[in-house]
Motif scaffolding. Sequence first.
Motif, short mmCIF file in Angstrom:
data_model
loop_
_atom_site.label_atom_id
_atom_site.label_comp_id
_atom_site.label_asym_id
_atom_site.label_seq_id
_atom_site.Cartn_x
_atom_site.Cartn_y
_atom_site.Cartn_z
N LEU A 132 63.13 -26.46 -77.49
CA LEU A 132 63.02 -27.77 -76.13
C LEU A 132 61.37 -28.35 -76.81
O LEU A 132 61.04 -28.96 -76.93
CB LEU A 132 62.54 -27.25 -75.08
CG LEU A 132 61.48 -27.82 -73.61
CD1 LEU A 132 62.42 -29.60 -73.57
CD2 LEU A 132 61.83 -27.26 -72.32
N VAL A 133 60.51 -26.88 -76.96
CA VAL A 133 59.58 -27.18 -77.72
C VAL A 133 59.17 -27.93 -79.02
O VAL A 133 58.64 -29.06 -79.16
CB VAL A 133 58.68 -26.16 -77.89
CG1 VAL A 133 57.32 -26.17 -78.66
CG2 VAL A 133 57.88 -25.34 -76.62
N ALA A 134 60.07 -28.02 -80.06
CA ALA A 134 60.71 -28.94 -81.05
C ALA A 134 60.93 -30.41 -80.88
O ALA A 134 60.19 -31.11 -80.64
CB ALA A 134 61.38 -28.20 -82.11
N GLY A 140 56.07 -36.24 -80.17
CA GLY A 140 54.52 -35.79 -80.64
C GLY A 140 53.36 -35.38 -79.46
O GLY A 140 52.36 -35.61 -79.29
N LEU A 141 54.22 -34.27 -79.08
CA LEU A 141 53.41 -33.87 -77.62
C LEU A 141 53.24 -32.75 -78.44
O LEU A 141 53.52 -32.03 -79.20
CB LEU A 141 54.71 -33.03 -76.36
CG LEU A 141 54.11 -32.51 -75.35
CD1 LEU A 141 53.13 -33.59 -74.42
CD2 LEU A 141 54.81 -31.71 -74.58
N SER A 142 51.75 -31.79 -78.47
CA SER A 142 50.85 -30.87 -78.97
C SER A 142 50.21 -30.00 -77.23
O SER A 142 49.69 -30.87 -76.04
CB SER A 142 49.82 -31.15 -79.68
OG SER A 142 49.31 -32.21 -79.13
N ALA A 143 49.81 -29.07 -77.52
CA ALA A 143 49.30 -28.61 -76.62
C ALA A 143 48.16 -28.46 -77.33
O ALA A 143 47.68 -28.92 -78.60
CB ALA A 143 49.34 -26.83 -76.88
N GLY A 179 47.24 -27.67 -71.20
CA GLY A 179 47.23 -28.44 -71.31
C GLY A 179 47.69 -29.45 -72.73
O GLY A 179 47.86 -28.80 -73.62
N TYR A 180 48.31 -30.80 -72.50
CA TYR A 180 48.30 -30.45 -73.48
C TYR A 180 48.23 -33.10 -73.60
O TYR A 180 47.78 -33.59 -72.77
CB TYR A 180 50.73 -31.27 -73.07
CG TYR A 180 50.99 -30.27 -73.30
CD1 TYR A 180 51.16 -29.58 -74.21
CD2 TYR A 180 50.93 -29.69 -71.97
CE1 TYR A 180 51.79 -28.37 -73.87
CE2 TYR A 180 51.63 -28.06 -71.83
CZ TYR A 180 52.02 -27.65 -72.72
OH TYR A 180 52.97 -26.48 -72.77
N MET A 181 48.78 -32.77 -74.89
CA MET A 181 48.31 -34.19 -75.32
C MET A 181 49.76 -35.60 -76.24
O MET A 181 50.90 -34.31 -76.47
CB MET A 181 46.73 -34.43 -76.50
CG MET A 181 46.04 -33.82 -76.10
SD MET A 181 44.57 -33.73 -77.64
CE MET A 181 44.90 -35.78 -77.28
N LEU A 182 49.98 -36.16 -75.76
CA LEU A 182 50.71 -36.85 -76.42
C LEU A 182 50.17 -37.99 -77.39
O LEU A 182 49.85 -39.05 -77.26
CB LEU A 182 51.65 -37.77 -75.38
CG LEU A 182 52.61 -39.15 -75.92
CD1 LEU A 182 54.00 -38.21 -76.85
CD2 LEU A 182 52.77 -39.71 -74.90
N LYS A 183 49.67 -37.83 -78.76
CA LYS A 183 49.24 -38.82 -79.48
C LYS A 183 48.15 -38.36 -79.50
O LYS A 183 47.53 -37.03 -79.60
CB LYS A 183 49.94 -39.54 -79.46
CG LYS A 183 51.61 -39.89 -80.55
CD LYS A 183 52.22 -41.45 -80.70
CE LYS A 183 53.89 -41.28 -81.21
NZ LYS A 183 54.55 -41.93 -80.78
#
Length: 196
Positions: A132-134, A140-143, A179-183
């Motif tokens: 799921l993480v992959a 483009g999701l990153s912690a 927390g997460y970022m999309l791009k």
Amino acid sequence: MTEKKDELEQNLQKVETASLEEAASDETVELNNETEVQQPEDETSELRKQIEELKNKLEEEEARGLRARADFENFKRRSNLDRESAEKYRAQKILTNILPVLDNFERALQVEPKTDEGISILKGMDMVYRSLVAAVEEEGLSAIEAEGKEFDPNFHQAVMQEKDEAKPAGIVLAELQKGYMLKDRILRPTMVKVNE
């Protein structure tokens, strides 16, 4: 002899016709010159006014056309930017909905299993979590890294403060929720505990 006579008459007719045409053209030229000279000044000033009005209208229409063209170019540019943004962040809604699932997986993986069956279940959950993480990272999701970093209100949300003499003020002591970022867009800031 009659042939010569006929020929002379024809020549005479040609000469008369030519002289009549010349006289008529001279009279026409004279009439035209007279009418031009006889035009009153009011008519010429009226014509000049009309010409100026038409020139002004033409300039206004040209300016209106240029404005319309510029507006259209701006509209095209905005539409392209909106389309690019929509494509870039197309997965935002689904990824926002998946964030609690990731949190629940992480909490479940922190439980210590007591039996062999629990260990095998935990291994299976870990495999599902990693896939799921992959998948979300591919979109483009990153912690957001927080612990040990300086507090940044753009990326972190401080929910607690604590005093730790060993670390400088403003440093994140603990991460309470990832927390997460999309791009380059923040989906969810990291909830943190900050040093006073």
